[in-house]
Design a protein around this motif. Structure first.
Motif, short mmCIF file in Angstrom:
data_model
loop_
_atom_site.label_atom_id
_atom_site.label_comp_id
_atom_site.label_asym_id
_atom_site.label_seq_id
_atom_site.Cartn_x
_atom_site.Cartn_y
_atom_site.Cartn_z
N THR A 235 2.70 12.08 -2.30
CA THR A 235 2.36 11.29 -1.11
C THR A 235 3.43 10.22 -0.96
N TYR A 236 3.66 9.84 0.28
CA TYR A 236 4.62 8.77 0.59
C TYR A 236 3.86 7.58 1.13
N GLU A 237 4.05 6.45 0.50
CA GLU A 237 3.37 5.22 0.90
C GLU A 237 4.40 4.28 1.53
N SER A 238 4.27 4.06 2.81
CA SER A 238 5.30 3.34 3.58
C SER A 238 5.43 1.88 3.16
N ILE A 239 6.69 1.42 3.07
CA ILE A 239 7.01 0.01 2.89
C ILE A 239 7.35 -0.60 4.25
N ASP A 240 8.14 0.14 5.00
CA ASP A 240 8.51 -0.22 6.37
C ASP A 240 8.78 1.09 7.11
N PRO A 241 9.25 1.09 8.34
CA PRO A 241 9.47 2.37 9.06
C PRO A 241 10.52 3.28 8.41
N VAL A 242 11.30 2.75 7.46
CA VAL A 242 12.39 3.52 6.86
C VAL A 242 12.10 3.90 5.42
N ARG A 243 11.51 2.99 4.66
CA ARG A 243 11.37 3.17 3.22
C ARG A 243 9.93 3.50 2.82
N PHE A 244 9.80 4.10 1.64
CA PHE A 244 8.46 4.43 1.13
C PHE A 244 8.47 4.43 -0.39
N ILE A 245 7.29 4.38 -0.97
CA ILE A 245 7.10 4.61 -2.40
C ILE A 245 6.62 6.05 -2.56
N ALA B 107 -0.11 9.04 -5.03
CA ALA B 107 0.27 7.69 -5.45
C ALA B 107 -0.97 6.90 -5.86
N ASP B 108 -0.86 6.17 -6.95
CA ASP B 108 -1.97 5.32 -7.41
C ASP B 108 -1.99 3.98 -6.68
N TYR B 109 -0.84 3.59 -6.15
CA TYR B 109 -0.74 2.30 -5.45
C TYR B 109 0.03 2.47 -4.15
N ARG B 110 -0.25 1.57 -3.22
CA ARG B 110 0.47 1.52 -1.94
C ARG B 110 0.76 0.06 -1.61
N PRO B 111 1.76 -0.20 -0.77
CA PRO B 111 2.02 -1.58 -0.36
C PRO B 111 0.82 -2.16 0.38
N LYS B 112 0.49 -3.40 0.07
CA LYS B 112 -0.64 -4.05 0.73
C LYS B 112 -0.36 -4.24 2.21
N LEU B 113 0.89 -4.59 2.52
CA LEU B 113 1.30 -4.77 3.91
C LEU B 113 2.51 -3.89 4.19
N VAL B 114 2.50 -3.24 5.34
CA VAL B 114 3.62 -2.40 5.76
C VAL B 114 4.36 -3.12 6.89
N ALA B 115 5.63 -3.37 6.67
CA ALA B 115 6.41 -4.09 7.68
C ALA B 115 6.58 -3.24 8.93
N SER B 116 6.48 -3.86 10.06
CA SER B 116 6.63 -3.13 11.33
C SER B 116 8.09 -2.85 11.68
N GLU B 117 9.00 -3.64 11.10
CA GLU B 117 10.43 -3.45 11.31
C GLU B 117 11.11 -3.24 9.96
#
Length: 399
Positions: free
Chosen positions: A197-207, A278-288
């Motif tokens: 699974t991909y957990e988004s950090i922002d529109p470009v990056r992920f965990i 994924a066991d964890y995801r970012p609490k907040l995902v940046a819009s930019e």
């Protein structure tokens, strides 16, 4: 049902042999490996080149090639096949094979075959109803061969009646039905997950993680080959399904996978949770897109929902739930804890310490443990072979 099957297709000298070209195409499209054996008379109706092109294999019609002296080994051909199909079979070839006459390569291969044999007659009405022909059909069936009966319609002679070779689509359906009756997972609905699974950090990056989805896709294909109705929920993966009957649902994040699985779970007889969620995801995902100005950057993470645990809480007694455990230390201890805590029927354990096992590769080494703590450990194998071991274990449990 025909995926991966090795089929010998015998073609006899009949106007119906043009249908065999269509039949070859349909069998190949269904995933079968087809080799064609033609009688000499058949080559007057359709060229060997046609069948060679459609089957992507050499075509056999004689015992040896005069120009090279190379021998077409009828015994090897017979042993190669999962089953043999003679379509069309003429009155002449019916008489030969029913009575053990062996004067051409096709008859020699038939008499050497230990695999199931199917035959689809084609001839004119008066020939078909002749007592001698009917006797030969009965003889062939008495040997354990299965007839794909001719249909009623207009014949090459202009007469109307029984004797037309079954249509290629009907023959394929007949074969699929024959094999599906013996499949251990026939009638079972299986839900399986695969990939990361991909957990988004922002529109470009992920965990994410290194899971390729190879193991889950191999399992989905093997389950379908064993008769199951398969729904695959896949995270981002470059893997391709080769079995058209498998229903694929694509997701990206753990939350999307959670909802997709829960929507399908009630209808499933078997649930296999193979995905590396994924066991964890970012609490907040940046819009930019986040710029790399700071020298240090921290991401606050929160737990994702545990899909396997949530299924274990709601699973019925008539459902089978299978989990996977990829460990780096205290492997069996962690696997057993997961088996009990998450209410699993089976857990499939592998270790990143085992050379050739884990993500990305084409091989895996597993141990299967059931809820009664019986375990079976397998050597390093291809992921396709590992899938066969897991499916066999499920079939044994169901039986």
């Amino acid at each position: 049902m025909l995926e991966g099957k090795k089929i010998l297709l015998g073609v006899c000298g009949s106007i119906a042999s043009y249908k065999s070209a269509i039949l070859t195409r349909l069998l190949v499209k269904a995933g079968a490996d087809v080799k064609v054996i033609m009688t000499q008379d058949a080559t007057h109706f359709v060229t060997p080149l046609t069948f060679s092109t459609l089957s992507k294999n050499p075509v056999f019609s004689t015992y040896y090639k005069p120009e090279s002296g190379e021998w077409n080994n009828h015994v090897e051909l017979a042993l190669w096949a999962d089953f043999m199909l003679i379509a069309p079979i003429t009155a002449n070839t019916l008489a030969k094979v029913a009575n053990g006459i062996c004067d051409n390569l096709l008859a020699a291969v038939y008499l050497s075959a230990k695999c199931p044999v199917f035959f689809a007659p084609a001839m004119d009405l008066d020939m078909w109803i002749h007592p001698a022909v009917q006797r030969n059909v009965s003889l062939l069936e008495s040997y354990g061969n299965k007839q794909i009966k001719p249909s009623y319609g207009e014949l090459a002679s202009g007469l109307v009646g029984e004797g037309r070779m079954a249509e290629p689509e009907e023959i394929v359906a007949f074969l699929q039905n024959q094999f599906s009756l013996k499949l251990p997972l026939k009638g079972k609905k299986v839900l399986i997950t695969a990939g990361p699974t991909y957990e988004s950090i922002d529109p470009v990056r992920f965990i994410g993680n290194h899971s390729s989805g190879k193991m889950g896709f191999a399992l989905a294909e093997e389950l379908a080959r064993n008769g199951a109705s398969v729904t695959l929920v896949s995270g981002p993966s470059a893997q391709i399904l080769h079995t058209p009957s498998i229903r694929r649902i694509d997701v990206s994040s753990a939350e999307e996978m959670y909802h997709a699985v829960h929507q399908e779970f009630a209808d499933a007889d078997i649930m296999i949770m193979n995905a590396a969620v994924a066991d964890y995801r970012p609490k907040l995902v940046a819009s930019e897109k986040i710029k790399k100005n700071p020298s240090e950057f921290a991401i606050e993470l929160v737990k994702t929902r545990d899909i396997l645990s949530s299924l274990g809480e709601i699973k019925r007694d008539d459902q089978i739930l299978v989990g996977f455990a990829l460990e780096t230390n205290n492997e069996e201890e962690h696997a057993l804890a997961k088996l009990k805590k998450k209410n699993l029927d089976f857990i499939v354990l592998n270790s990143l310490k085992d050379e050739g096992a884990g993500f990305q590769g084409d091989t895996n080494k597993i141990t299967i443990i059931d809820r009664s703590l019986q375990k079976e450990t397998f050597p390093l194998k291809s992921k396709e072979e590992v899938a066969k071991d897991i499916v066999r274990k499920l079939a044994e449990h169901l039986s």
